[in-house]
Write an enzyme that holds these catalytic residues in place. Structure first.
Site, short mmCIF file in Angstrom:
data_model
loop_
_atom_site.label_atom_id
_atom_site.label_comp_id
_atom_site.label_asym_id
_atom_site.label_seq_id
_atom_site.Cartn_x
_atom_site.Cartn_y
_atom_site.Cartn_z
N ARG A 150 0.85 -1.20 0.00
CA ARG A 150 0.00 0.00 0.00
C ARG A 150 0.89 1.24 0.00
O ARG A 150 1.36 1.69 1.05
CB ARG A 150 -0.93 -0.01 1.21
CG ARG A 150 -1.99 -1.09 1.13
CD ARG A 150 -2.83 -1.17 2.41
NE ARG A 150 -3.40 0.13 2.75
CZ ARG A 150 -4.41 0.28 3.62
NH1 ARG A 150 -4.92 -0.76 4.23
NH2 ARG A 150 -4.87 1.48 3.91
N ASP A 172 2.17 5.15 -0.26
CA ASP A 172 1.68 6.42 0.25
C ASP A 172 1.42 7.41 -0.89
O ASP A 172 1.82 7.18 -2.03
CB ASP A 172 2.72 7.03 1.20
CG ASP A 172 2.83 6.27 2.50
OD1 ASP A 172 1.88 5.57 2.88
OD2 ASP A 172 3.89 6.39 3.16
N TYR A 198 12.05 -1.75 -3.65
CA TYR A 198 11.84 -0.33 -3.97
C TYR A 198 13.14 0.28 -4.49
O TYR A 198 14.24 -0.21 -4.20
CB TYR A 198 11.42 0.45 -2.72
CG TYR A 198 9.97 0.29 -2.32
CD1 TYR A 198 9.01 1.22 -2.71
CD2 TYR A 198 9.57 -0.78 -1.53
CE1 TYR A 198 7.69 1.10 -2.31
CE2 TYR A 198 8.24 -0.92 -1.13
CZ TYR A 198 7.31 0.03 -1.54
OH TYR A 198 6.00 -0.12 -1.15
N ARG A 202 11.56 5.63 3.21
CA ARG A 202 11.88 7.06 3.14
C ARG A 202 12.66 7.53 4.36
O ARG A 202 13.48 8.44 4.27
CB ARG A 202 10.60 7.85 2.95
CG ARG A 202 9.97 7.64 1.57
CD ARG A 202 8.51 8.04 1.50
NE ARG A 202 8.33 9.43 1.88
CZ ARG A 202 7.15 9.93 2.26
NH1 ARG A 202 6.08 9.16 2.34
NH2 ARG A 202 7.06 11.21 2.57
#
Length: 285
Positions: free
Chosen positions: A61, A63, A124, A212
């Site tokens: 999911r 952001d 990622y 992040r």
């Protein structure tokens, strides 16, 4: 909890990508903001002329503002509806969806498949440039500009201390009832020929803001504001550090989701639902 599909339904896997710039993340929201899930579910309802909405389950999911190149989702559809539309569904969805979200493959999923719980890793990429002139205008929606020269070797040295199974509470936004224990399988930086620094971040799963936050900590090492040992010390402390900056979302892209062989899908799904604890942490299950 079983992943058995209800009688009369078939589980369908969707492989997709999207530019996250104009989406308020993946998940549908109560206030009606534009989301990837909402967009696809509405399109699916329209092209199949259905009276109800069939809910998607996603591997990761993302952001608001985060992109995806290799996202995976599943949806359970009535067998009759699937049989009627399966041959033309992909093209019809392409005609209905906006241009910032694309579905590349729609196929019946193997037994035991769950887009979220069957996954064994997510990979990622985070992209940064330290060019003194800024970001290439054609890449500005996908690359962060860091206005300090970055030492890639120092960032990689710091990253090595974070790889493995740890409690990443110091790098996650805590969610009630959710574990922050994760296995970080890969965290490394490379500088591409065009000068862009690209972080590869791969783990069995991620908690909220984890990628992040890790990137933010490593950038502080790369520009000399913190020593190489600092990110590891923050991890060991186990609490959020106000000095760890959560970098902006537009540099982040979900690149790929990995799954085991079909025969192991159901077992992996059951395993992933178990709340983990580290050895000696007192967790019961």
């Amino acid at each position: 909890m079983s992943d058995d599909v209800q009688p009369g339904f078939v589980r369908v896997r969707l492989d997709l990508s999207y530019d996250g710039k104009d989406f308020s993340g993946w998940a549908k929201q109560a206030r009606g903001q534009r989301t990837v899930q909402g967009e696809i579910e509405d399109a699916l309802k329209t092209v199949t002329r259905s009276s109800e909405t069939y809910e998607l389950t996603v591997a990761g999911r993302t952001d608001a503002g985060v992109h995806a190149r290799g996202q995976v989702a599943h949806v359970d559809l009535p067998v009759a509806l699937w049989e009627e539309h399966r041959e033309k569904l992909l093209r019809r969805l392409a005609g209905r969806l906006s241009h910032d979200v694309r579905i590349w493959k729609v196929a019946e999923a193997p037994a035991g498949f769950n887009a979220r719980f069957s996954a064994i890793w997510r990979r990622y990429a985070y992209r940064v440039t330290d060019h003194p002139g800024g970001v290439d205008p054609l890449l500005r929606g996908h690359v962060l500009w860091h206005d300090w020269t970055l030492d890639m070797d120092a960032m990689n040295a710091a990253a090595e201390r974070l790889v493995g199974e740890h409690d990443f509470a110091a790098y996650c936004k805590k969610r009630e009832g959710a574990t922050t224990i994760r296995t970080l399988q890969e965290l490394r930086w490379e500088r591409r020929p065009d000068g862009i620094l690209e972080a590869t971040v791969k783990a069995d799963a991620f908690c909220h803001n984890m990628v992040r936050s890790l990137v933010g900590a490593l950038l502080f090492v790369g520009d000399g504001h913190r020593p190489v040992e600092w990110p590891g010390k923050v991890l060991a402390a186990g609490v959020r550090d106000s000095a760890v900056h959560v970098v902006r979302p537009h540099g982040l892209t979900l690149e790929e989701v990995g799954y085991p062989a079909d025969a192991q899908l159901a077992a992996r799904s059951r395993e992933a639902r178990n709340k983990r604890s580290l050895p000696g942490s007192g967790g019961c299950c």
